[in-house]
Design an enzyme around this catalytic site. Structure first.
Site, PDB file in Angstrom:
ATOM      1  N   CYS A  64     -29.790 -18.753 -15.575  1.00 15.67           N
ATOM      2  CA  CYS A  64     -29.855 -18.010 -16.850  1.00 15.67           C
ATOM      3  C   CYS A  64     -31.415 -18.032 -17.531  1.00 15.67           C
ATOM      4  O   CYS A  64     -32.118 -18.936 -17.288  1.00 15.67           O
ATOM      5  CB  CYS A  64     -28.906 -18.725 -17.982  1.00 15.67           C
ATOM      6  SG  CYS A  64     -29.301 -18.108 -19.635  1.00 15.67           S
ATOM      7  N   HIS A  93     -57.648  42.036 -23.542  1.00 12.53           N
ATOM      8  CA  HIS A  93     -56.866  42.040 -24.805  1.00 12.53           C
ATOM      9  C   HIS A  93     -57.105  43.329 -25.539  1.00 12.53           C
ATOM     10  O   HIS A  93     -56.105  43.923 -26.255  1.00 12.53           O
ATOM     11  CB  HIS A  93     -57.162  40.974 -25.473  1.00 12.53           C
ATOM     12  CG  HIS A  93     -56.299  39.755 -24.999  1.00 12.53           C
ATOM     13  ND1 HIS A  93     -56.351  39.215 -24.013  1.00 12.53           N
ATOM     14  CD2 HIS A  93     -55.077  39.033 -25.665  1.00 12.53           C
ATOM     15  CE1 HIS A  93     -55.589  38.375 -23.767  1.00 12.53           C
ATOM     16  NE2 HIS A  93     -54.859  38.079 -24.784  1.00 12.53           N
ATOM     17  N   CYS A 142     -30.832  -8.037 -12.294  1.00 15.91           N
ATOM     18  CA  CYS A 142     -32.358  -7.872 -12.658  1.00 15.91           C
ATOM     19  C   CYS A 142     -32.703  -9.184 -13.417  1.00 15.91           C
ATOM     20  O   CYS A 142     -33.917  -9.173 -13.740  1.00 15.91           O
ATOM     21  CB  CYS A 142     -32.575  -6.528 -12.976  1.00 15.91           C
ATOM     22  SG  CYS A 142     -32.136  -6.231 -14.509  1.00 15.91           S
ATOM     23  N   CYS A 159     -57.938  30.960 -34.616  1.00 13.96           N
ATOM     24  CA  CYS A 159     -57.825  31.865 -33.827  1.00 13.96           C
ATOM     25  C   CYS A 159     -57.759  31.732 -32.212  1.00 13.96           C
ATOM     26  O   CYS A 159     -57.994  30.740 -31.794  1.00 13.96           O
ATOM     27  CB  CYS A 159     -59.493  32.489 -33.867  1.00 13.96           C
ATOM     28  SG  CYS A 159     -59.775  34.070 -32.750  1.00 13.96           S
ATOM     29  N   CYS A 218     -28.189  -9.140 -17.389  1.00 13.75           N
ATOM     30  CA  CYS A 218     -27.649  -8.656 -16.104  1.00 13.75           C
ATOM     31  C   CYS A 218     -27.986  -9.526 -14.616  1.00 13.75           C
ATOM     32  O   CYS A 218     -29.262 -10.082 -14.599  1.00 13.75           O
ATOM     33  CB  CYS A 218     -28.721  -7.182 -15.823  1.00 13.75           C
ATOM     34  SG  CYS A 218     -28.234  -6.587 -14.559  1.00 13.75           S
ATOM     35  N   CYS A 244     -68.548  26.411 -19.770  1.00 18.43           N
ATOM     36  CA  CYS A 244     -68.957  27.563 -18.978  1.00 18.43           C
ATOM     37  C   CYS A 244     -69.036  28.842 -19.447  1.00 18.43           C
ATOM     38  O   CYS A 244     -69.311  29.762 -19.111  1.00 18.43           O
ATOM     39  CB  CYS A 244     -67.948  27.697 -17.743  1.00 18.43           C
ATOM     40  SG  CYS A 244     -66.485  28.120 -18.142  1.00 18.43           S
TER      41      CYS A 244
END
Length: 518
Positions: free
Chosen positions: A230, A340, A267, A317, A264, A325
């Site tokens: 346990c 655009h 696990c 914007c 569990c 770059c």
């Protein structure tokens, strides 16, 4: 996102301590057959069938063993093998520990090749000698180089002799510092003879004997695939459960120790029904992993289409210029800004152009993050609520005493608050893990029913929690309502777990990850 990160850290800190999964190993162990008469065998079968029928779909068979029970189990097997093979009990014990307590395999191997198995196990061939110390003329200890006519010495059946003081120091180091007991070898280099219990008890002090037997008990539990300690702090009990590793994608084996801790068996984490172990492991890692921070960055930043530098929008914007770059592009569609024209904010006509792939990736990342946060926030909410409910539970006794004093109820009559508090904690624990379960669940015809059951339990739990937090002066009038709601919550939890477990066992659920533990 800062608040979500803090919340995530708080929620997963408790699970962090339990993240080491114990590797389990399949065993070929089979119980030795026993002959029962027909009537007794029929009676046993009927009782077992009755027990299986009364067990809920999400429950598994298990038993809790005390240290005395564990010692008794060992003694029974040692005496059995000792009797069958004609070996002293201390030698049979070494043989069983060598074979990880697989009695059938040990007996079969011994019958086929006795000398070979004894040598591999670290046992000599002469078992008639009783251990005792001797004074040997002209003896010089190879460890401390002491000699003398009155020097007390000891040697096992391998013949390697050392002074008693060196032997005792060696055994004390192995037991106290290294925590070894089952495979303590002869002090002579390259000698694989195992120190048996009789030799050890002849040489060591009483406190070391006790430590030695505690370590042997721990080794026994660790070697058995159907036994686990346990994980509750300071608990000395072990749990026996026959669920194997290969079954963990179909069963969530929750067991409850005599100390009341539920965990569990697969696990050893705290109870995580209805979620299988593999999903629990993936979910906890996901909640703790920095990958979610990266996910947030992916959803709130974009890469320059030309140099791939990470860019965060700092104004309204959509005309973006990369500082690195100087590439100009549209934040909305990632296409060239020069294309655009005058239609700066109408990007639909560039659906098939260069920016569409980046935009699709961005949208996918956002959807993934939103889906994760949907389940995580609900998981985390129940984790936090469970902590608050636990704090309330710690104050429940005081609340019960106040209610008893104000209402004139007996101590037995106010126990409904204790029952309600325990039910709240159990239901919160279940609800928490349903969201981890749902996150990895592929949608099918069963999913809607699962979500309905989840919703029903959640509403009932919130209603009970609200009543439980009422002032003490109102609780006596709410006793019947609290009792009814507590029973209803417990029923809904059983329905949810039963429905999930039955379909998990039948392989009806589909997951978007591999849940095999093999």
């Amino acid at each position: 996102m800062d608040s979500d990160d803090d919340f995530m850290s708080d929620v997963t800190s408790q699970l962090e301590e339990d993240m080491d999964f114990i590797d389990t190993q399949e065993s070929d162990d089979e119980s030795l057959g026993e002959d029962f008469d027909a009537d007794l065998g029929a009676s046993f079968t009927d009782d077992k069938d009755l027990m299986n029928k009364s067990r809920k779909p999400y429950e598994v068979d298990f038993s809790v063993l005390s240290p005395n029970d564990i010692q008794r189990e060992q003694n029974v097997q040692i005496n059995e093998v000792s009797s069958i093979l004609g070996l002293p009990p201390e030698s049979a014990a070494i043989l069983l520990r060598f074979g990880r307590w697989n009695r059938e395999r040990i007996i079969e191997s011994y019958m086929d090749h006795p000398d070979k198995i004894l040598e591999e196990a670290g046992l000599g061939l002469n078992f008639s000698e009783s251990p005792n110390t001797e004074v040997v003329d002209g003896f010089v200890c190879d460890i401390c180089c002491e000699d003398g006519d009155d020097l007390e010495t000891y040697a096992m059946r391998c013949g390697h002799r050392f002074c008693v003081d060196c032997y005792r120091h060696y055994l004390a180091q192995k037991i106290k510092e290294e925590g070894e007991a089952a495979r303590i070898q002869c002090p002579q280099d390259q000698c694989q003879q195992i120190v048996d219990s009789k030799s050890l008890e002849l040489l060591v002090t009483k406190d070391l004997k006790e430590r030695y037997h505690i370590l042997l008990t721990r080794t026994y539990v660790d070697d058995k695939t159907d036994l686990k300690w346990c994980p509750a702090p300071n608990c000395e009990y072990a749990v026996n459960c026959a669920v194997k590793t290969r079954e963990l994608d179909r069963i969530v084996p929750t067991v409850r120790c005599s100390c009341t801790h539920a965990f569990c068996f697969g696990c050893t984490l705290n109870d995580h029904q209805p979620t299988p172990c593999a999903i629990v492991k993936k979910w906890v890692k996901k909640c703790k992993d920095d990958s979610e921070t990266a996910n947030w960055i992916s959803a709130n930043t974009k890469e320059c289409p030309k140099c791939h530098s990470t860019i965060e929008k700092n104004g309204g914007c959509n005309h973006m210029t990369c500082r690195k770059c100087k590439h100009e592009f549209c934040w909305m569609c990632m296409g060239l800004w020069s294309e655009h024209g005058t239609s700066w904010y109408n990007c639909s006509r560039y659906e098939e152009k260069s920016g569409s792939e980046a935009r699709d990736a961005q949208a996918k990342s956002r959807r993934s993050l939103e889906r994760y946060l949907h389940y995580y926030n609900r998981y985390a909410n129940h984790e936090q609520s469970a902590k608050l409910d636990k704090d309330l539970y710690l104050k429940t006794e005081k609340k019960m005493m106040n209610l008893q004093a104000q209402s004139g109820m007996s101590w037995i009559e106010v126990q409904f608050l204790d029952t309600a508090s325990r039910t709240l904690q159990e239901c919160r624990q279940t609800l928490k893990w349903t969201y981890a379960f749902a996150f990895y669940l592929e949608r099918n015809n069963l999913t809607e029913m699962f979500e309905d059951n989840q919703k029903d339990l959640e509403l009932a739990v919130e209603s009970l929690s609200e009543m439980f937090e009422k002032p003490v002066s109102e609780l006596s009038g709410l006793k019947r309502d609290i009792l009814d709601k507590t029973a209803y919550c417990d029923r809904r939890r059983c329905v949810l777990l039963g429905y999930t477990a039955e379909n998990l066992k039948a392989g009806e659920w589909s997951f978007n990850v591999d849940i095999s533990m093999a």
